[in-house]
Design a protein around this motif. Structure first.
Motif, PDB file in Angstrom:
ATOM      1  N   LEU A 123      40.800  -4.220  19.379  1.00 18.60           N
ATOM      2  CA  LEU A 123      42.217  -4.503  19.135  1.00 18.60           C
ATOM      3  C   LEU A 123      42.488  -5.999  19.178  1.00 18.60           C
ATOM      4  CD1 LEU A 123      43.811  -1.940  21.626  1.00 18.60           C
ATOM      5  CD2 LEU A 123      43.370  -1.579  19.199  1.00 18.60           C
ATOM      6  N   ASP A 124      43.323  -6.464  18.276  1.00 19.56           N
ATOM      7  CA  ASP A 124      43.879  -7.806  18.381  1.00 19.56           C
ATOM      8  C   ASP A 124      45.171  -7.685  19.182  1.00 19.56           C
ATOM      9  OD1 ASP A 124      45.102 -10.262  18.109  1.00 19.56           O
ATOM     10  OD2 ASP A 124      44.612 -10.502  15.990  1.00 19.56           O
ATOM     11  N   VAL A 125      45.103  -8.043  20.477  1.00 15.64           N
ATOM     12  CA  VAL A 125      46.243  -7.827  21.368  1.00 15.64           C
ATOM     13  C   VAL A 125      47.307  -8.910  21.242  1.00 15.64           C
ATOM     14  CG1 VAL A 125      44.908  -6.473  23.031  1.00 15.64           C
ATOM     15  CG2 VAL A 125      44.998  -8.957  23.280  1.00 15.64           C
ATOM     16  N   THR A 126      47.076  -9.906  20.380  1.00 18.26           N
ATOM     17  CA  THR A 126      48.135 -10.885  20.131  1.00 18.26           C
ATOM     18  C   THR A 126      49.197 -10.316  19.200  1.00 18.26           C
ATOM     19  OG1 THR A 126      47.024 -11.899  18.206  1.00 18.26           O
ATOM     20  CG2 THR A 126      46.486 -12.781  20.389  1.00 18.26           C
ATOM     21  N   VAL A 127      48.891  -9.197  18.542  1.00 14.33           N
ATOM     22  CA  VAL A 127      49.861  -8.532  17.674  1.00 14.33           C
ATOM     23  C   VAL A 127      50.687  -7.571  18.526  1.00 14.33           C
ATOM     24  CG1 VAL A 127      50.204  -7.074  15.639  1.00 14.33           C
ATOM     25  CG2 VAL A 127      48.312  -8.717  15.695  1.00 14.33           C
ATOM     26  N   GLY A 128      51.916  -7.945  18.823  1.00 17.54           N
ATOM     27  CA  GLY A 128      52.767  -7.136  19.676  1.00 17.54           C
ATOM     28  C   GLY A 128      53.944  -6.512  18.954  1.00 17.54           C
ATOM     29  N   ARG A 129      53.931  -6.574  17.624  1.00 14.87           N
ATOM     30  CA  ARG A 129      54.998  -5.978  16.829  1.00 14.87           C
ATOM     31  C   ARG A 129      54.415  -5.523  15.487  1.00 14.87           C
ATOM     32  NH1 ARG A 129      56.855  -9.584  12.954  1.00 14.87           N
ATOM     33  NH2 ARG A 129      55.987 -11.693  13.150  1.00 14.87           N
ATOM     34  N   PHE A 130      55.166  -4.709  14.780  1.00 21.92           N
ATOM     35  CA  PHE A 130      54.720  -4.264  13.464  1.00 21.92           C
ATOM     36  C   PHE A 130      54.769  -5.450  12.506  1.00 21.92           C
ATOM     37  CE2 PHE A 130      55.429  -2.707   9.185  1.00 21.92           C
ATOM     38  CZ  PHE A 130      54.486  -1.692   9.074  1.00 21.92           C
ATOM     39  N   VAL A 131      53.615  -5.759  11.882  1.00 20.33           N
ATOM     40  CA  VAL A 131      53.564  -6.891  10.958  1.00 20.33           C
ATOM     41  C   VAL A 131      53.273  -6.455   9.522  1.00 20.33           C
ATOM     42  CG1 VAL A 131      52.964  -8.619  12.684  1.00 20.33           C
ATOM     43  CG2 VAL A 131      51.138  -7.292  11.613  1.00 20.33           C
ATOM     44  N   SER A 132      52.537  -5.357   9.372  1.00 21.95           N
ATOM     45  CA  SER A 132      52.232  -4.832   8.039  1.00 21.95           C
ATOM     46  C   SER A 132      51.644  -3.440   8.217  1.00 21.95           C
ATOM     47  CB  SER A 132      51.234  -5.739   7.301  1.00 21.95           C
ATOM     48  OG  SER A 132      49.992  -5.780   7.981  1.00 21.95           O
ATOM     49  N   ASP A 133      51.562  -2.681   7.145  1.00 21.28           N
ATOM     50  CA  ASP A 133      50.965  -1.348   7.236  1.00 21.28           C
ATOM     51  C   ASP A 133      49.516  -1.465   7.715  1.00 21.28           C
ATOM     52  OD1 ASP A 133      53.355  -0.624   6.160  1.00 21.28           O
ATOM     53  OD2 ASP A 133      52.576   0.155   4.269  1.00 21.28           O
ATOM     54  N   GLY A 134      49.118  -0.564   8.604  1.00 20.10           N
ATOM     55  CA  GLY A 134      47.758  -0.590   9.129  1.00 20.10           C
ATOM     56  C   GLY A 134      47.643   0.315  10.341  1.00 20.10           C
ATOM     57  N   ILE A 135      46.501   0.242  11.017  1.00 14.27           N
ATOM     58  CA  ILE A 135      46.251   1.070  12.197  1.00 14.27           C
ATOM     59  C   ILE A 135      46.588   0.265  13.445  1.00 14.27           C
ATOM     60  CG2 ILE A 135      44.541   2.433  13.457  1.00 14.27           C
ATOM     61  CD1 ILE A 135      42.982   2.738  10.872  1.00 14.27           C
ATOM     62  N   TYR A 136      47.396   0.846  14.316  1.00 16.67           N
ATOM     63  CA  TYR A 136      47.842   0.178  15.529  1.00 16.67           C
ATOM     64  C   TYR A 136      47.527   1.044  16.759  1.00 16.67           C
ATOM     65  CZ  TYR A 136      50.740  -2.938  12.626  1.00 16.67           C
ATOM     66  OH  TYR A 136      51.188  -3.853  11.706  1.00 16.67           O
TER      67      TYR A 136
END
Length: 266
Positions: free
Chosen positions: A193-206
Protein backbone atom coordinates in the motif's frame (compact mmCIF):
# COMPACT_ATOMS: atom_id res chain seq x y z
CA UNK A 1 42.75 6.98 33.08
CA UNK A 2 43.43 6.23 29.40
CA UNK A 3 41.85 2.77 29.82
CA UNK A 4 38.75 4.30 31.45
CA UNK A 5 38.41 6.80 28.60
CA UNK A 6 38.77 4.06 25.98
CA UNK A 7 36.13 1.98 27.74
CA UNK A 8 33.72 4.94 27.83
CA UNK A 9 34.25 5.58 24.11
CA UNK A 10 33.61 1.89 23.43
CA UNK A 11 30.35 1.98 25.42
CA UNK A 12 29.18 5.11 23.54
CA UNK A 13 29.96 3.56 20.16
CA UNK A 14 28.27 0.31 21.17
CA UNK A 15 25.18 2.20 22.37
CA UNK A 16 24.97 4.14 19.10
CA UNK A 17 25.28 0.91 17.11
CA UNK A 18 22.48 -0.69 19.14
CA UNK A 19 20.25 2.37 18.68
CA UNK A 20 20.92 2.47 14.92
CA UNK A 21 19.97 -1.19 14.63
CA UNK A 22 16.66 -0.85 16.45
CA UNK A 23 13.51 -1.59 14.49
CA UNK A 24 10.54 0.77 14.47
CA UNK A 25 8.47 -1.63 16.60
CA UNK A 26 11.16 -1.53 19.33
CA UNK A 27 11.50 2.26 19.16
CA UNK A 28 7.73 2.69 19.48
CA UNK A 29 7.65 0.44 22.53
CA UNK A 30 10.55 2.33 24.12
CA UNK A 31 8.83 5.66 23.50
CA UNK A 32 5.48 4.39 24.79
CA UNK A 33 7.08 3.17 27.99
CA UNK A 34 8.82 6.53 28.41
CA UNK A 35 5.47 8.30 28.02
CA UNK A 36 3.81 5.98 30.52
CA UNK A 37 6.62 6.53 33.06
CA UNK A 38 6.47 10.29 32.56
CA UNK A 39 2.74 10.43 33.13
CA UNK A 40 2.61 7.97 36.04
CA UNK A 41 5.16 10.22 37.80
CA UNK A 42 2.58 12.98 37.36
CA UNK A 43 -0.06 10.86 39.14
CA UNK A 44 -1.75 9.62 35.97
CA UNK A 45 -2.59 5.93 36.36
CA UNK A 46 -1.91 3.42 33.60
CA UNK A 47 -5.68 2.95 33.28
CA UNK A 48 -6.14 6.71 32.80
CA UNK A 49 -3.27 6.71 30.29
CA UNK A 50 -4.97 3.93 28.33
CA UNK A 51 -8.32 5.72 28.44
CA UNK A 52 -6.72 8.91 27.12
CA UNK A 53 -5.29 6.97 24.17
CA UNK A 54 -8.63 5.26 23.57
CA UNK A 55 -7.70 1.68 24.45
CA UNK A 56 -8.27 -0.57 27.45
CA UNK A 57 -5.74 -1.11 30.23
CA UNK A 58 -5.45 -4.70 29.05
CA UNK A 59 -4.58 -3.59 25.50
CA UNK A 60 -1.98 -1.19 26.90
CA UNK A 61 -0.43 -4.04 28.85
CA UNK A 62 -0.32 -6.19 25.70
CA UNK A 63 1.93 -3.68 23.91
CA UNK A 64 3.90 -2.08 26.78
CA UNK A 65 4.49 -4.72 29.48
CA UNK A 66 7.79 -6.64 29.75
CA UNK A 67 5.88 -9.71 28.52
CA UNK A 68 4.24 -7.86 25.61
CA UNK A 69 2.27 -9.94 23.10
CA UNK A 70 1.58 -7.35 20.39
CA UNK A 71 3.55 -4.73 18.51
CA UNK A 72 2.54 -1.07 18.31
CA UNK A 73 1.19 -0.49 14.82
CA UNK A 74 0.64 2.69 12.83
CA UNK A 75 -2.90 3.35 14.03
CA UNK A 76 -2.01 3.08 17.74
CA UNK A 77 1.22 5.07 17.30
CA UNK A 78 -0.69 7.95 15.68
CA UNK A 79 -3.36 7.73 18.42
CA UNK A 80 -0.73 8.12 21.14
CA UNK A 81 0.81 11.13 19.37
CA UNK A 82 -2.60 12.76 18.96
CA UNK A 83 -3.66 12.05 22.55
CA UNK A 84 -0.57 13.68 24.07
CA UNK A 85 -0.04 16.52 21.59
CA UNK A 86 3.07 15.02 20.03
CA UNK A 87 4.17 15.73 16.44
CA UNK A 88 3.36 13.13 13.80
CA UNK A 89 6.11 10.51 13.68
CA UNK A 90 7.31 11.12 17.26
CA UNK A 91 6.64 7.50 18.22
CA UNK A 92 8.75 6.20 15.31
CA UNK A 93 11.93 8.07 16.17
CA UNK A 94 14.68 7.88 18.77
CA UNK A 95 14.83 10.84 21.15
CA UNK A 96 18.18 11.47 22.78
CA UNK A 97 18.12 15.24 23.22
CA UNK A 98 17.00 16.69 26.56
CA UNK A 99 14.35 18.77 24.80
CA UNK A 100 12.75 15.62 23.39
CA UNK A 101 11.58 14.30 26.76
CA UNK A 102 7.92 13.27 26.45
CA UNK A 103 6.75 15.70 29.12
CA UNK A 104 7.49 18.68 26.87
CA UNK A 105 4.49 18.73 24.58
CA UNK A 106 3.94 22.47 24.18
CA UNK A 107 5.30 22.68 20.65
CA UNK A 108 6.44 20.34 17.92
CA UNK A 109 9.59 22.48 17.68
CA UNK A 110 10.69 21.15 21.07
CA UNK A 111 11.48 17.76 19.55
CA UNK A 112 14.77 16.83 17.94
CA UNK A 113 13.67 13.91 15.78
CA UNK A 114 16.11 11.37 14.37
CA UNK A 115 14.49 9.79 11.33
CA UNK A 116 15.41 6.13 11.17
CA UNK A 117 14.69 5.74 7.47
CA UNK A 118 18.25 6.89 6.85
CA UNK A 119 19.51 3.73 8.50
CA UNK A 120 18.14 1.63 5.68
CA UNK A 121 18.32 3.66 2.49
CA UNK A 122 22.05 3.18 1.90
CA UNK A 123 21.95 -0.59 2.06
CA UNK A 124 18.38 -1.83 1.86
CA UNK A 125 14.79 -0.80 1.21
CA UNK A 126 12.53 -1.89 4.06
CA UNK A 127 8.75 -2.31 3.94
CA UNK A 128 7.07 -2.73 7.31
CA UNK A 129 3.67 -4.10 8.19
CA UNK A 130 0.55 -2.00 8.53
CA UNK A 131 -1.11 -2.88 11.84
CA UNK A 132 -4.50 -3.51 10.23
CA UNK A 133 -5.46 -6.85 8.74
CA UNK A 134 -7.25 -5.98 5.51
CA UNK A 135 -10.16 -8.09 4.40
CA UNK A 136 -11.26 -8.96 0.92
CA UNK A 137 -14.57 -9.71 2.56
CA UNK A 138 -15.99 -8.45 5.85
CA UNK A 139 -12.91 -7.05 7.48
CA UNK A 140 -11.64 -6.56 11.01
CA UNK A 141 -9.36 -4.21 12.88
CA UNK A 142 -6.36 -5.47 14.90
CA UNK A 143 -6.96 -9.14 14.28
CA UNK A 144 -5.76 -11.90 16.60
CA UNK A 145 -4.23 -13.75 13.63
CA UNK A 146 -0.44 -14.10 13.95
CA UNK A 147 1.70 -11.61 12.04
CA UNK A 148 3.72 -14.04 9.93
CA UNK A 149 5.53 -11.45 7.76
CA UNK A 150 6.43 -8.30 9.69
CA UNK A 151 8.77 -6.66 7.19
CA UNK A 152 10.47 -7.17 3.84
CA UNK A 153 13.91 -5.85 2.87
CA UNK A 154 14.62 -5.25 -0.82
CA UNK A 155 17.62 -4.12 -2.83
CA UNK A 156 17.19 -0.33 -3.25
CA UNK A 157 17.78 -0.30 -7.02
CA UNK A 158 15.28 -3.12 -7.55
CA UNK A 159 12.78 -1.34 -5.27
CA UNK A 160 13.20 1.88 -7.23
CA UNK A 161 12.13 0.12 -10.42
CA UNK A 162 9.41 -1.93 -8.71
CA UNK A 163 7.72 0.95 -6.88
CA UNK A 164 8.27 3.76 -9.35
CA UNK A 165 10.65 5.71 -7.14
CA UNK A 166 8.37 5.77 -4.10
CA UNK A 167 10.36 5.98 -0.84
CA UNK A 168 10.10 3.06 1.57
CA UNK A 169 8.56 5.38 4.18
CA UNK A 170 5.46 5.79 2.00
CA UNK A 171 4.77 2.05 1.66
CA UNK A 172 3.40 -0.62 4.00
CA UNK A 173 2.58 -4.29 3.60
CA UNK A 174 -0.51 -6.07 4.89
CA UNK A 175 -2.14 -9.46 4.47
CA UNK A 176 -5.34 -9.85 2.46
CA UNK A 177 -8.07 -12.04 3.92
CA UNK A 178 -11.12 -13.35 2.03
CA UNK A 179 -11.85 -14.01 -1.63
CA UNK A 180 -13.88 -11.02 -2.80
CA UNK A 181 -10.93 -9.70 -4.85
CA UNK A 182 -10.00 -13.12 -6.21
CA UNK A 183 -8.34 -12.72 -9.57
CA UNK A 184 -6.52 -9.56 -8.50
CA UNK A 185 -5.69 -10.28 -4.85
CA UNK A 186 -5.76 -13.84 -3.53
CA UNK A 187 -6.44 -14.72 0.14
CA UNK A 188 -3.23 -14.66 2.17
CA UNK A 189 -1.23 -12.59 -0.30
CA UNK A 190 0.83 -9.65 0.90
CA UNK A 191 -0.51 -6.38 -0.46
CA UNK A 192 1.70 -3.30 -0.85
CA UNK A 193 0.00 0.00 0.00
CA UNK A 194 1.02 3.58 -0.64
CA UNK A 195 -0.10 4.99 2.72
CA UNK A 196 0.50 8.59 1.66
CA UNK A 197 -2.76 8.31 -0.30
CA UNK A 198 -5.41 9.17 2.28
CA UNK A 199 -8.26 10.13 -0.04
CA UNK A 200 -9.84 8.99 -3.29
CA UNK A 201 -7.64 10.28 -6.12
CA UNK A 202 -8.65 8.12 -9.10
CA UNK A 203 -10.33 4.82 -9.90
CA UNK A 204 -8.30 1.89 -8.58
CA UNK A 205 -7.89 -0.60 -5.74
CA UNK A 206 -7.80 0.87 -2.23
CA UNK A 207 -7.49 -0.36 1.34
CA UNK A 208 -10.05 1.48 3.42
CA UNK A 209 -12.26 1.38 6.48
CA UNK A 210 -15.95 2.02 6.21
CA UNK A 211 -17.73 2.19 9.54
CA UNK A 212 -16.27 -0.63 11.64
CA UNK A 213 -15.08 -2.79 8.74
CA UNK A 214 -11.87 -2.85 6.72
CA UNK A 215 -11.70 -3.70 3.03
CA UNK A 216 -9.60 -4.04 -0.07
CA UNK A 217 -11.90 -3.15 -2.94
CA UNK A 218 -11.91 -1.38 -6.26
CA UNK A 219 -13.36 2.14 -5.97
CA UNK A 220 -14.88 3.95 -8.92
CA UNK A 221 -16.25 7.50 -8.86
CA UNK A 222 -19.66 7.84 -10.51
CA UNK A 223 -21.02 11.38 -10.28
CA UNK A 224 -21.64 12.09 -6.59
CA UNK A 225 -21.00 8.59 -5.23
CA UNK A 226 -18.35 5.89 -5.04
CA UNK A 227 -19.03 2.42 -6.41
CA UNK A 228 -17.38 -0.35 -4.38
CA UNK A 229 -16.47 -3.23 -6.67
CA UNK A 230 -15.31 -6.78 -5.90
CA UNK A 231 -13.31 -8.42 -8.71
CA UNK A 232 -14.87 -11.75 -7.70
CA UNK A 233 -18.20 -11.57 -9.52
CA UNK A 234 -19.85 -13.62 -6.75
CA UNK A 235 -19.99 -10.42 -4.70
CA UNK A 236 -22.35 -7.58 -5.56
CA UNK A 237 -21.33 -3.96 -5.98
CA UNK A 238 -22.36 -1.46 -3.35
CA UNK A 239 -22.29 2.31 -3.09
CA UNK A 240 -21.01 5.01 -0.79
CA UNK A 241 -23.05 8.17 -1.25
CA UNK A 242 -21.67 11.66 -0.73
CA UNK A 243 -23.64 11.83 2.53
CA UNK A 244 -21.87 8.70 3.84
CA UNK A 245 -18.32 9.53 2.74
CA UNK A 246 -17.52 10.75 6.26
CA UNK A 247 -17.51 7.06 7.27
CA UNK A 248 -14.89 6.28 4.61
CA UNK A 249 -11.25 6.41 5.71
CA UNK A 250 -8.72 5.38 3.09
CA UNK A 251 -5.69 3.52 4.50
CA UNK A 252 -3.77 3.49 1.24
CA UNK A 253 -3.69 2.85 -2.48
CA UNK A 254 -2.81 -0.69 -3.57
CA UNK A 255 0.31 -0.53 -5.75
CA UNK A 256 1.18 -4.24 -5.87
CA UNK A 257 1.20 -7.60 -4.16
CA UNK A 258 3.52 -10.42 -3.17
CA UNK A 259 2.47 -13.97 -3.95
CA UNK A 260 3.46 -15.88 -0.83
CA UNK A 261 3.57 -19.67 -0.95
CA UNK A 262 5.60 -21.88 1.32
CA UNK A 263 5.94 -25.63 0.80
CA UNK A 264 7.61 -27.67 3.50
CA UNK A 265 10.04 -30.19 2.06
CA UNK A 266 11.65 -31.57 5.17
Amino acid sequence: MQADLSFCIFIILLSNEIIAGMETKDIRRQNLRALINEHTLNNLSRAAFAEKVGITASQLSQVASPKFVRNIGDVLARRVESAFGLPAGWMDNIHTDADSKPGKTESANNYNLQNLSGNYTDHTYRLEQLDVEISCGGGRMNSDYPEVIQSIEIDPEYAKRMFGGRPASSLKITTAVGDSMKGSVEPGELVVLDVTVGRFVSDGIYAFTYGDTVHIKRLQRLKDRLIVISDNQTYEKWEISSDDESQLHIQGFVVGKWEMNYTRLG
